[in-house]
Design an enzyme around this catalytic site. Structure first.
Site, PDB file in Angstrom:
ATOM      1  N   HIS A  71      41.741  43.846  47.818  1.00 41.78           N
ATOM      2  CA  HIS A  71      43.151  43.767  48.295  1.00 41.78           C
ATOM      3  C   HIS A  71      43.967  44.661  47.517  1.00 41.78           C
ATOM      4  CE1 HIS A  71      41.919  40.202  50.392  1.00 41.78           C
ATOM      5  NE2 HIS A  71      42.723  40.328  51.187  1.00 41.78           N
ATOM      6  N   GLY A  72      43.663  45.015  46.176  1.00 43.49           N
ATOM      7  CA  GLY A  72      44.611  45.692  45.284  1.00 43.49           C
ATOM      8  C   GLY A  72      43.939  46.078  43.981  1.00 43.49           C
TER       9      GLY A  72
END
Lengths: 479, 325
Positions: free
Chosen positions: A326-327
């Site tokens: 996701h990041g």
């Protein structure tokens, strides 16, 4: 080009018209048109990243063929790892280089060494995490003899770049999407109407629910030091609805759009906040990513075959990797770790497949036990979202410590406007009523007299018009 | 297919008819007919600039300048006319620099104080609104039919919503009005006001290479032939927010020092003040904050020999023309 933009509102009818009328049912022409439209759609974000997309497509196309044609296992492995290495390499450079450079420098500073590795001045190419996973699933499936490579480059490129799924999924599988691309598609009235209905509901979720919740959530999260514990809980709740409205809304628009072209994409959301345990939640939230990790990471790692310890290890690995996907931030890693922790009891006690069907199927209301299970699961999820939304770990911990202080028992200062609370209730009600369907309004009013059904749709359009919040970028575009 | 197309057309016609009915029957309760709102102060700022036919110091940027500068004090200190163009960061960089290109003259000094990571485009509706008040401002942004439609839809929505609001804020008298500014273009109505409880616009920055660097350099290339000197100063910012965004701001400062073709007069920390010195947002200083920033700025300019030399070089010319005027 955002799905909720005027540009898309013009782009979609033009492509629809050309697809069904100008191509005169010629499959080759239809696929070529969809591919060109998809590249145009992507170039509207940033044309420079087109080269990366095309390179990634070419790489997987050729390695796919090479894997299939390889005479021995060693050669097959070489081509597989070339594709995996280059794809993940791009992802690493664009998405994670700065994170690793900063984290390594921070770690060195703890032992008194001042290091500066410099950072890259690059923008994250939109959708890179999604199309990289598309391509990876394709080459891995060829390697595992699940599919044969697609020789037609246009068809293969369309599989990777089909515009409804290009920038934020669902993460498709070649086994599911490629056969549809290769098959002649006929226009079907009820499918097209269903697609439009799903787009409408997706827009409602994004523009009304997510964007309005975002305004409250941003105010509270960005000024968390100024608010009491009770307001911070409200902030976490707003973000919980924001991320659901945002991402499931996006997915609904993507699925609905694809239906207009006679293509069925994988379902991505199935009313996750009505889940009775975390295992069920993860079968209902971002389904295409969860199943991707299950098939291409969890099972190759041994899945649950090696007993409880291996299953525990593999579960932690996929959740942490999923968080990291996701990041490039430790907050996402902790979010993944927390979810792994949450799911552990159901794995240890082997209850992870207890709740397969939607709650209270065929009934109006859940039992008290089911209701309490939903509340508990929802609360755990809300807690984990705090990490997901916080700017860094310090922010997350200070946010949580304020929640667990005496200020939790004060009256919250932000609760949302009265009108918006009514809309949230309407949204919850429709979602509950429609929870057994593909999406909430899928069968809503299907037996009604047509004008009444249209009035219902006009009401939704009015809500979208009246309650449009400040335009926010789709959250998942940054992943 | 035919049935589908007909249904879509009929449904769209009904929807559009409903929309136009709303836009026709629901007129706004409060329309900014008189030019007394906050954005209309651009008229007075331009009037002052047009009246000054001599070299001058122009401050340009967003509302950090409007709320955080005592131009009169600077004018007295350096004996050079000062105009504060700072109005609203929401106008975006393109607007701000197009406006500057329109007003700078030979030998002027431009001091830029731009809010962190301000984007190029800004808010179209705000630009259109400003253009409706001051027709020259229409030249400072590109007409965009798509954004015009969106702005019209937004306006219809706001008009409809105004029927649901019991008390419409008075935009003609309050803090955010044209009367809130002095002759120099400084916002002064907030100086004697009670402080709001919370600071607005708090938030975390995400690092990115700032597009503004290129725009500033392009602007400098455009005006340097007029012998215009351009300086950059960092905006004022509250201590709590600065601590939160320290890493990102430092990265930005490195980018600016490496890539800006103009002199930077200060460091980001020079204008970092206690939160208690701010008014209602992270860029709006209160009375004491404004005083402190102005004094600090004077000190910074006095320490910069190049800037002082430039000011001295235009001072005589300015005074002469000002006296004649």
């Amino acid at each position: 080009m955002l799905f909720n933009s005027l540009n898309f509102a013009l782009f979609l009818p033009v492509v629809f018209f050309l697809y069904w009328f100008a191509s005169k049912g010629n499959l080759r022409l239809q696929n070529l048109l969809l591919l060109v439209s998809s590249y145009f759609f992507y170039a509207c974000w940033d044309w420079r990243f087109m080269f990366l997309l095309i390179f990634s497509t070419l790489l997987d196309y050729f390695t796919g063929v090479k894997i299939y044609e390889s005479a021995n296992q060693k050669q097959k492995k070489f081509w597989l790892w070339l594709s995996v290495g280059v794809n993940l390499g791009f992802l690493g450079v664009f998405k994670y280089f700065n994170f690793f450079a900063d984290s390594f420098a921070d770690a060195l500073s703890l032992i008194g060494v001042n290091a500066n590795f410099g950072t890259l001045q690059v923008i994250l190419p939109v959708g890179i995490s999604f199309y990289t996973f598309h391509g990876l699933s394709y080459v891995i499936d060829i390697y595992n003899d699940r599919i044969k490579p697609e020789r037609n480059f246009v068809d293969y490129s369309l599989f990777v770049s089909f515009f409804p799924l290009l920038v934020a999924g669902p993460i498709e599988r070649a086994t599911h999407l490629l056969p549809q691309i290769l098959k002649k598609r006929e226009f079907d009235y009820s499918t097209a109407v269903d697609g439009l209905r799903q787009i409408l509901w997706g827009l409602f979720k994004k523009v009304v629910i997510a964007d309005n919740c975002a305004e409250y959530a941003n105010t509270i999260f960005n000024n968390s030091a100024d608010y009491s514990g009770s307001t911070l809980v409200i902030g976490a709740l707003f973000f919980t609805f924001q991320i659901y409205g945002d991402f499931s809304g996006y997915s609904d628009i993507a699925l609905g759009t694809a239906r207009l072209f006679g293509i069925e994409l994988l379902r991505n959301f199935a009313f996750p906040y009505f889940s009775r345990d975390i295992a069920e939640f993860w079968r209902r939230w971002h389904i295409s990513l969860s199943s991707w990790f299950k098939d291409y990471l969890y099972i190759p790692l041994g899945g649950s075959k090696g007993g409880i310890w291996m299953q525990t290890r593999n579960t932690f690995i996929i959740f942490i990797v999923s968080g990291f996907w996701h990041g490039a931030n430790w907050t996402f890693v902790i979010w993944g770790f927390l979810n792994a922790l949450y799911i552990m009891p159901s794995i240890i006690f082997k209850t992870n497949r207890k709740n397969i069907e939607i709650v209270a199927k065929g009934k109006y209301l859940p039992t008290i036990k089911e209701f309490l299970a939903i509340v508990l699961t929802f609360s755990l999820t809300v807690f984990a979202w705090i990490f997901f939304r916080s700017s860094d770990l310090t922010h997350a911990f200070s946010y949580i410590s304020e929640i667990f202080s005496s200020s939790l028992f004060t009256i919250p200062t932000i609760t949302g406007s009265k009108d918006f609370k009514k809309i949230l209730f309407f949204f919850f009600l429709i979602e509950w009523i429609g929870r057994e369907q593909q999406y909430a309004i899928s069968k809503f009013g299907e037996n009604w007299f047509k004008p009444f059904r249209w009035i219902f749709y006009l009401f939704i359009i009015f809500f979208i018009f009246y309650f449009t919040g400040k335009e926010q970028q789709f959250i998942y575009f940054q992943f | 297919m035919k049935k589908f197309i007909i249904s879509i057309i009929v449904f769209c016609i009904i929807t559009l008819m409903l929309y136009f009915s709303i836009s026709i029957f629901f007129k706004p309760k409060n329309e900014f007919k008189k030019n007394n709102d906050y954005m209309s102060s651009i008229i007075d700022k331009h009037n002052r600039i047009n009246q000054l036919k001599c070299p001058k110091i122009i401050f340009a940027g967003g509302s950090n300048l409007a709320f955080g500068l005592d131009s009169e004090l600077i004018e007295r200190e350096f004996n050079v006319p000062v105009v504060n163009l700072g109005l609203h960061a929401g106008l975006g960089l393109d607007f701000i620099f197009n406006e500057l290109k329109d007003v700078v003259h030979q030998n002027d000094i431009v001091i830029l104080s731009i809010e962190y990571f301000l984007d190029n485009e800004g808010y179209y509706d705000l630009k259109r609104f400003t253009g409706s008040k001051f027709k020259e401002a229409k030249l400072y942004y590109k007409f965009d039919i798509r954004k015009e439609i969106i702005t019209d839809i937004d306006k219809t929505r706001m008009d409809l919503k105004s029927y649901n609001i019991k008390e419409i804020p008075n935009t003609e008298k309050g803090i955010y009005s044209r009367n809130a500014f002095n002759n120099y273009g400084d916002h002064i109505a907030h100086l004697e006001q009670d402080l709001p409880k919370k600071l607005g616009d708090r938030g975390s920055f995400k690092y990115k290479y700032w597009d503004g660097i290129k725009i500033i350099n392009d602007f400098y290339d455009y005006v340097k032939f007029k012998n215009v000197t351009v300086y950059f100063i960092y905006p004022n910012y509250p201590k709590s927010e600065y601590l939160r965004n320290n890493t990102v701001i430092n990265k930005l400062a490195i980018d600016l020092s490496r890539n800006l073709n103009i002199d930077i007069l200060n460091n980001p920390s020079d204008f970092v003040f206690e939160d208690s010195l701010f008014f209602d947002t992270v860029y709006h200083l209160n009375k004491n904050g404004r005083k402190k920033r102005t004094q600090k700025l004077i000190e910074i300019i006095n320490q910069n020999q190049n800037a002082i030399n430039k000011i001295i070089s235009i001072k005589n010319d300015s005074l002469e023309k000002l006296n004649n005027y």
